[in-house]
Write an enzyme that holds these catalytic residues in place. Structure first.
Site, PDB file in Angstrom:
ATOM      1  N   HIS A 100       0.817  -1.216   0.000  1.00 11.29           N
ATOM      2  CA  HIS A 100       0.000   0.000   0.000  1.00 11.29           C
ATOM      3  C   HIS A 100       0.849   1.263   0.000  1.00 11.29           C
ATOM      4  CE1 HIS A 100       0.569   1.072   4.323  1.00 11.29           C
ATOM      5  NE2 HIS A 100       0.645  -0.227   4.505  1.00 11.29           N
ATOM      6  N   CYS A 151       2.457  -4.984   7.095  1.00  8.91           N
ATOM      7  CA  CYS A 151       2.208  -4.742   5.677  1.00  8.91           C
ATOM      8  C   CYS A 151       3.399  -4.006   5.057  1.00  8.91           C
ATOM      9  CB  CYS A 151       0.930  -3.940   5.482  1.00  8.91           C
ATOM     10  SG  CYS A 151      -0.569  -4.888   5.845  1.00  8.91           S
TER      11      CYS A 151
END
Length: 586
Positions: A466, A485
């Site tokens: 992301h 992440c």
């Protein structure tokens, strides 16, 4: 013919099989050895996990001798033993394949009488088992990566028949070519194999550098160990050997004061040497500024024997990878804090997108090793805050400031993803949040932790790629700051790569979607394989050998596991039909 056998000489060509290879006594002894799954010649006597392969190998010859008693006996045994002796070329330990025992007993075996069925069968099967073990380790690796939390995909089926390869190599007299057929076919592997040979030589012949710096050394500063530093940089290939560099480190004129002439001249840290330091820093994950501070000193002082170990571990990890898709792929190397997106892994001149990434914190939130497939991306995504983060980080702030959610553009919603209607914060809903009956999500916008785009590849660890509003972190050389992440430095460039074959998507439409407040999901026509990998030694796209710190301690774990490694069972490497069906259903 018995005389020729006793002398270990090759037999003359015959239109039929050699008499020794038609002996029922040999077949009985070989069958008995295989059935016990134990071999007295071998250090690891239990060969249960190689029984299926050894049975298949001898079944092709009606359980007769493969190595002894034929016209190519001496050459084949010599070639086979040489393969085992050279296992170290691949970062493997020849001792695991009993090469010394087999070498020691070689001449005895060659002089055995044709009716010494048991002794002939013992040596023949010992060599076959050792070669099978070596080839199995070379192709699949020595341990199951799942056992050390490397969540790589299992192979769906055997694409390599080791018994057939061995039998054909013996028949065709091509044993020496076996490793090339079995070793990983990734471009990294032969490069690392050559690097292993080079660094072993460097470790043996290059004096260890032991820089002693009291403060950061800058170009133009004087230091007595500049000569040692220069020679080390030349040895590892970061500085070309240039005699003009040597003279540049010395003062251009002698002082007029004769008393000063006797004073030891301290070499200067020149720009030329600094160029080599920058190259070294870049290859070792440091900021390439030419400043020799504590981090650079630590890397320079690392013994080259440690680099040898890193290369060996890198080669082992490549063996764990199933056959990769040769098309579009995205790979993240966690300790290198780098992402590569390939049009084709197999093509040397394929288009490559490369960018910095931020990965999970080393102590608390490590990014997992995994293989998955990217199926869609979200523009202007919501961030569904994991309950662990809600409990540990957000709830304490919310209890102190009941306006915290509004300030962070967050809202309360049901844990049921089908019901996304926001719920007002009050005492009752706060209790439900604490109990995990409600969840927090962050609305799209400038404060959103996922930035303007999220790349999703469903996986049980629930991690993804992301964007991020915290772009300043990409300027750091060590970038383990996330909750697991992976944040990407150039999300638009990655989106252009992912969507380049999608209708109606181009750099302009992507930029528009990233600046429109509305959340939008885009399904990919074709899924893209994603690999989160962990290796502290590898070649970059410019063929530079890079080394990186073992930020998660995975190298240490792997070394410990390898010290206890036994024969790897095939059941741990492949999907069974039932397992594959269950995985597809899920």
């Amino acid at each position: 013919m018995q005389t020729l056998l006793a002398l270990g000489l090759p037999m003359p060509a015959a239109p039929t099989e050699d008499p020794l290879n038609q002996e029922p006594g040999i077949a009985q002894e070989i069958t008995a050895i295989i059935s016990t799954k134990q071999h007295p010649y071998l250090m690891l006597s239990n060969f249960e996990n190689r029984t299926e392969d050894i049975e298949s190998l001898y079944k092709m010859s009606n359980h007769q001798l493969l190595w002894l008693g034929n016209r190519n006996t001496e050459k084949n045994i010599t070639d086979g033993l040489n393969l085992l002796a050279k296992a170290a070329d691949h970062g493997l330990n020849p001792n695991n394949y009993d090469v010394e025992t087999l070498q020691r007993n070689r001449q005895i075996a060659l002089l055995l009488k044709p009716d010494s069925y048991k002794e002939l069968a013992l040596y023949d099967t010992a060599l076959s088992i050792s070669l099978l073990r070596y080839l199995h380790d070379l192709h699949y690796g020595r341990i199951n990566p799942q056992g050390i939390n490397f969540n790589l995909k299992l192979r769906e089926k055997k694409l390599l028949d080791l018994p057939v390869l061995i039998k054909n190599s013996l028949t065709q007299n091509t044993l020496t070519e076996l490793p090339l057929s079995v070793e990983p076919q990734l471009k990294q592997y032969p490069k690392l194999k050559q690097a292993l040979a080079n660094y072993r030589q460097l470790a043996a012949n290059t004096p260890r550098l032991k820089l002693n710096m009291k403060k950061t050394l800058l170009p133009g500063d004087a230091h007595p160990q500049i000569g040692e530093l220069r020679r080390f940089l030349i040895a590892v290939g970061d500085l070309p050997e240039d005699k003009t560099v040597i003279s540049a480190e010395k003062p251009s004129h002698l002082p007029k004061d004769k008393t000063a002439i006797s004073t030891k001249i301290v070499p200067i840290y020149t720009d030329a040497v600094a160029t080599g330091v920058k190259a070294f820093q870049k290859r070792h994950g440091l900021t390439p500024d030419g400043h020799i501070g504590k981090g650079t000193v630590a890397m320079l002082n690392e013994p080259l024997s440690q680099r040898v170990i890193q290369i060996e571990l890198a080669m082992e990890r490549l063996r764990w990878l199933p056959e990769l898709n040769t098309g579009t792929s995205i790979i993240v190397n966690i300790p290198a804090f780098q992402l590569w997106a390939f049009d084709s892994i197999a093509q040397a001149d394929a288009n490559i997108v490369n960018m910095k990434v931020v990965v999970g914190k080393a102590l608390k939130h490590q990014t997992p090793v995994l293989m998955a497939e990217m199926h869609y991306i979200d523009f202007m995504p919501y961030w569904n805050v994991p309950f662990s983060i809600t409990k540990k980080e957000i709830l304490p702030k919310l209890l102190q400031n009941n306006n915290y959610l509004n300030q962070e553009n967050m809202e309360l919603v049901s844990v049921n993803r089908n019901t996304e209607t926001p719920t007002a914060l009050n005492r009752e809903t706060l209790n439900m949040l604490q109990q995990g009956k409600l969840r927090i999500r962050q609305r799209p916008g400038g404060k959103n932790a996922l930035g303007r785009i999220k790349f999703i590849f469903p996986n049980k660890e629930d991690v993804y790629l992301h964007d991020t509003p915290a772009n300043a972190l990409f300027s750091q050389s060590r970038r383990d700051f996330s909750h697991g992440c992976v944040r990407v430095a150039n999300p638009q460039k990655l989106a252009e790569f992912v969507l380049k074959n999608q209708d109606d998507w181009n750099p302009e439409t992507i930029q528009l979607a990233m600046n429109t407040p509305k959340n939008r999901r885009v399904l990919l026509k074709e899924p893209i394989p994603v690999l989160f990998f962990y290796t502290t030694a590898f070649f970059d796209q410019f063929d530079n050998l890079e080394f990186h710190p073992d930020i998660y301690g995975h190298d240490a774990v792997l070394l410990k596991a390898l010290s206890k490694a036994n024969d790897l069972p095939d059941q741990s490497l492949f999907f069974s039909s039932n397992t594959a069906q269950e995985a597809l259903i899920k």
